[in-house]
Design a protein around this motif. Sequence first.
Motif, PDB file in Angstrom:
ATOM      1  N   ALA A  64       0.824  -1.190   0.153  1.00 48.79           N
ATOM      2  CA  ALA A  64      -0.026   0.103   0.125  1.00 48.79           C
ATOM      3  C   ALA A  64       0.947   1.342   0.023  1.00 48.79           C
ATOM      4  N   GLU A  65       0.872   1.892  -0.994  1.00 46.25           N
ATOM      5  CA  GLU A  65       1.795   3.036  -1.400  1.00 46.25           C
ATOM      6  C   GLU A  65       1.106   4.305  -1.457  1.00 46.25           C
ATOM      7  N   GLY A  66       1.812   5.579  -1.198  1.00 41.99           N
ATOM      8  CA  GLY A  66       0.958   6.713  -1.498  1.00 41.99           C
ATOM      9  C   GLY A  66       0.307   7.263  -0.194  1.00 41.99           C
ATOM     10  N   SER A  67      -0.069   8.511  -0.208  1.00 46.64           N
ATOM     11  CA  SER A  67      -0.582   9.358   0.853  1.00 46.64           C
ATOM     12  C   SER A  67      -1.360  10.486  -0.125  1.00 46.64           C
ATOM     13  N   GLY A  68      -2.126  11.211   0.996  1.00 47.51           N
ATOM     14  CA  GLY A  68      -2.945  12.289   0.456  1.00 47.51           C
ATOM     15  C   GLY A  68      -4.040  12.020  -0.176  1.00 47.51           C
ATOM     16  N   GLU A  69      -4.098  12.125  -1.448  1.00 36.09           N
ATOM     17  CA  GLU A  69      -5.484  12.011  -2.386  1.00 36.09           C
ATOM     18  C   GLU A  69      -5.575  10.572  -2.953  1.00 36.09           C
ATOM     19  N   SER A  70      -4.311   9.908  -2.995  1.00 36.40           N
ATOM     20  CA  SER A  70      -4.395   8.565  -3.743  1.00 36.40           C
ATOM     21  C   SER A  70      -3.467   7.410  -3.047  1.00 36.40           C
ATOM     22  N   ILE A  71      -3.921   6.233  -3.145  1.00 33.47           N
ATOM     23  CA  ILE A  71      -3.277   5.128  -2.609  1.00 33.47           C
ATOM     24  C   ILE A  71      -3.302   4.010  -3.409  1.00 33.47           C
ATOM     25  N   GLN A  72      -2.017   3.468  -3.751  1.00 32.34           N
ATOM     26  CA  GLN A  72      -1.887   2.329  -4.881  1.00 32.34           C
ATOM     27  C   GLN A  72      -1.894   0.984  -3.816  1.00 32.34           C
ATOM     28  N   LEU A  73      -2.660   0.074  -4.111  1.00 27.59           N
ATOM     29  CA  LEU A  73      -2.480  -1.188  -3.686  1.00 27.59           C
ATOM     30  C   LEU A  73      -2.177  -2.095  -4.455  1.00 27.59           C
ATOM     31  N   SER A  74      -1.502  -3.022  -4.191  1.00 26.87           N
ATOM     32  CA  SER A  74      -0.959  -4.281  -4.966  1.00 26.87           C
ATOM     33  C   SER A  74      -1.530  -5.659  -4.251  1.00 26.87           C
ATOM     34  N   ILE A  75      -2.162  -6.537  -5.024  1.00 28.55           N
ATOM     35  CA  ILE A  75      -2.600  -7.435  -4.521  1.00 28.55           C
ATOM     36  C   ILE A  75      -1.838  -8.912  -5.507  1.00 28.55           C
ATOM     37  N   THR A  76      -1.885 -10.128  -4.695  1.00 29.15           N
ATOM     38  CA  THR A  76      -1.451 -11.114  -5.299  1.00 29.15           C
ATOM     39  C   THR A  76      -1.714 -12.506  -4.685  1.00 29.15           C
TER      40      THR A  76
END
Length: 177
Positions: free
Chosen positions: A141-153
């Motif tokens: 889970a990366e990012g902060s503020g307005e957006s966060i990017q999640l990677s799932i596997t």
Amino acid sequence: MSRRISLNARLAHDAVGSDETEVVLLQFTHPETSQIVRLSTDPTERISLEPLVYGTRSSWLDADPTDDEEVFQFVLVSVLLPDDQETAPPAARLAIEGVDNELAEVLRSTLLRADVSLAVVLASSPDVIEQEWLNFKLVSAEGSGESIQLSITRNPLTEEPWPAGRMTRERFPGLHP
């Protein structure tokens, strides 16, 4: 193995223009809490006025569509669905927009990985599952503020222990005369 999809989904895919909207439903669970987070990529219907909440009512994964607490809540999210590569386990990426720093902190603060399941439905028939991917793990889970990017596997099959146990005399007496 062929994938089965509903007649409505096939007609929407084959049409030049269609009123059908594909919706991705997401469900997050975590072993450290009993809370279930349900998200939707479509504001199918207004759930409440104060606070203003939109979402999708579906019975997917035993959610109660009549209960406002179990609605798949609409968020601005873009989803890259799991791919099917021979050399790597299925993986997907999510970008959730309009989140606060608190959510980003929570997603990055746990030691155990959250379980994530995805389903694709049509907005007109949210109980008919067109595609689903179950039991993925949240790996970043990366990012902060307005957006966060999640990677799932999913865990690759190559990480499975083999052999499962040692072939010792105590565990496998038939092997050792």
